[in-house]
Design a protein around this motif. Structure first.
Motif, short mmCIF file in Angstrom:
data_model
loop_
_atom_site.label_atom_id
_atom_site.label_comp_id
_atom_site.label_asym_id
_atom_site.label_seq_id
_atom_site.Cartn_x
_atom_site.Cartn_y
_atom_site.Cartn_z
N LEU A 189 17.21 35.81 0.36
CA LEU A 189 17.77 35.59 -0.97
C LEU A 189 16.67 35.48 -2.02
N THR A 190 16.90 36.06 -3.19
CA THR A 190 15.98 35.85 -4.30
C THR A 190 16.12 34.39 -4.76
N PRO A 191 15.12 33.83 -5.46
CA PRO A 191 15.24 32.44 -5.94
C PRO A 191 16.52 32.21 -6.76
N GLU A 192 16.87 33.18 -7.59
CA GLU A 192 18.08 33.05 -8.42
C GLU A 192 19.33 33.02 -7.54
N ASP A 193 19.39 33.93 -6.57
CA ASP A 193 20.56 33.97 -5.68
C ASP A 193 20.63 32.74 -4.78
N GLY A 232 43.93 27.33 10.96
CA GLY A 232 43.43 26.06 10.43
C GLY A 232 42.00 26.07 9.95
N ARG A 233 41.41 27.28 9.82
CA ARG A 233 40.06 27.38 9.27
C ARG A 233 40.06 28.39 8.13
N ARG A 234 39.16 28.19 7.19
CA ARG A 234 38.97 29.16 6.11
C ARG A 234 37.65 29.88 6.33
N PHE A 235 37.73 31.19 6.42
CA PHE A 235 36.57 32.05 6.68
C PHE A 235 36.21 32.82 5.42
N VAL A 236 34.92 33.01 5.19
CA VAL A 236 34.46 33.76 4.02
C VAL A 236 33.26 34.63 4.39
N ALA A 237 33.21 35.80 3.79
CA ALA A 237 32.00 36.64 3.81
C ALA A 237 31.85 37.19 2.41
N ALA A 238 30.66 37.02 1.84
CA ALA A 238 30.42 37.48 0.48
C ALA A 238 28.95 37.84 0.33
N ARG A 239 28.69 38.78 -0.56
CA ARG A 239 27.32 39.27 -0.76
C ARG A 239 26.75 38.76 -2.08
N LEU A 240 25.47 38.43 -2.01
CA LEU A 240 24.67 38.22 -3.22
C LEU A 240 23.55 39.24 -3.16
N GLY A 241 23.56 40.20 -4.07
CA GLY A 241 22.59 41.29 -3.98
C GLY A 241 22.79 42.03 -2.66
#
Length: 251
Positions: A189-193, A232-241
């Motif tokens: 990750l970049t410092p900003e991300d 009963g669980r919340r799953f996430v996948a997401a991109r930063l850059g």
């Protein structure tokens, strides 16, 4: 002194001379405090602790992702020594895949959902390499983090389906002080991300619905692959850059 063994044959010869329970932590290296938590659990519950480091190409659906995976051998070795690891299995691709991946392990239901829907072939690669590692290491217990909850569930299922003589031990997700789940990919990750990344955990723990969470993450500048509530669980996948982050929490 940690033993470093490079081939399955070398490792099996070493393994024959071990007595007592063997605890195993399979990794792709770039070790962090999340991995250390796995190693501490293994050390507490077993007479012998084995760590494997192998960046497994068959689980990368994107070759560029494989090429940029962080390699931190010197730091990994220090972490292994600090956590009193007895042996590191550190194989090369030809040793792990003498068949050039003609044979593989597939699961045709749960592996198609969540991450599997976005990373074709990923879990085939994961299950195949884990079965190979179990056959080489012959552990009594193997330790996996709940951050990769889908992976953990599939490995448990594989062990049950094939009557494999190893106990799968789940270990709770280790987080940074700001809530971000520990991951080797955080190094990319970049410092900003890196400043923005903790929004994932905050959002999935506070949003009333998965749809609300997805909208909030998109508004915050994430490219969302999915936010889904399952069992009963919340799953996430997401991109930063270019960096893809995953997480999950109980709801």
């Amino acid at each position: 002194m940690v033993q470093v063994l490079r081939t399955p044959a070398e490792f099996k010869a070493w393994r024959k001379n071990q007595t007592g329970n063997v605890g195993f932590v399979p990794t792709m290296g770039a070790l962090h405090s999340g991995h250390e938590e796995l190693l501490k659990n293994a050390r507490r519950e077993n007479q012998v602790v084995v760590l494997s480091i192998f960046v497994n190409p068959t689980q990368f659906n994107d070759p560029k992702d494989f090429e940029k995976y962080p390699l931190t051998w010197d730091q990994d070795l220090k972490i292994a020594e600090t956590n009193k690891v007895d042996a590191i299995f550190y194989p090369r691709y030809p040793d792990m895949y003498p068949d050039e991946y003609r044979y593989k392990v597939s699961e045709n239901s749960y592996s198609q959902l969540l991450d599997g829907a976005h990373r074709p072939g990923h879990f085939d690669g994961v299950l195949s390499v884990v079965m190979k590692l179990f056959n080489v290491v012959a552990p009594d217990k193997a330790y996996f983090g709940e951050k990769d909850f889908q992976q953990l569930t599939l490995i448990k299922g594989m062990v049950d389906a094939f009557f494999m003589d190893v106990e799968i031990v789940p270990v709770a997700t280790v987080r940074e002080n700001d809530g971000l789940a520990k991951s080797s990919r955080n190094l990319l990750l970049t410092p900003e991300d890196r400043q923005k990344a903790p929004i994932i955990y905050k959002t999935i723990t506070t949003a009333k619905t998965s749809e609300e969470a997805a909208k909030a993450l998109t508004a915050a500048g994430f490219a969302v692959d999915y936010v889904t509530d399952v069992h009963g669980r919340r799953f996430v996948a997401a991109r930063l850059g270019a960096v893809r982050l995953i997480d999950n929490v109980q709801i």
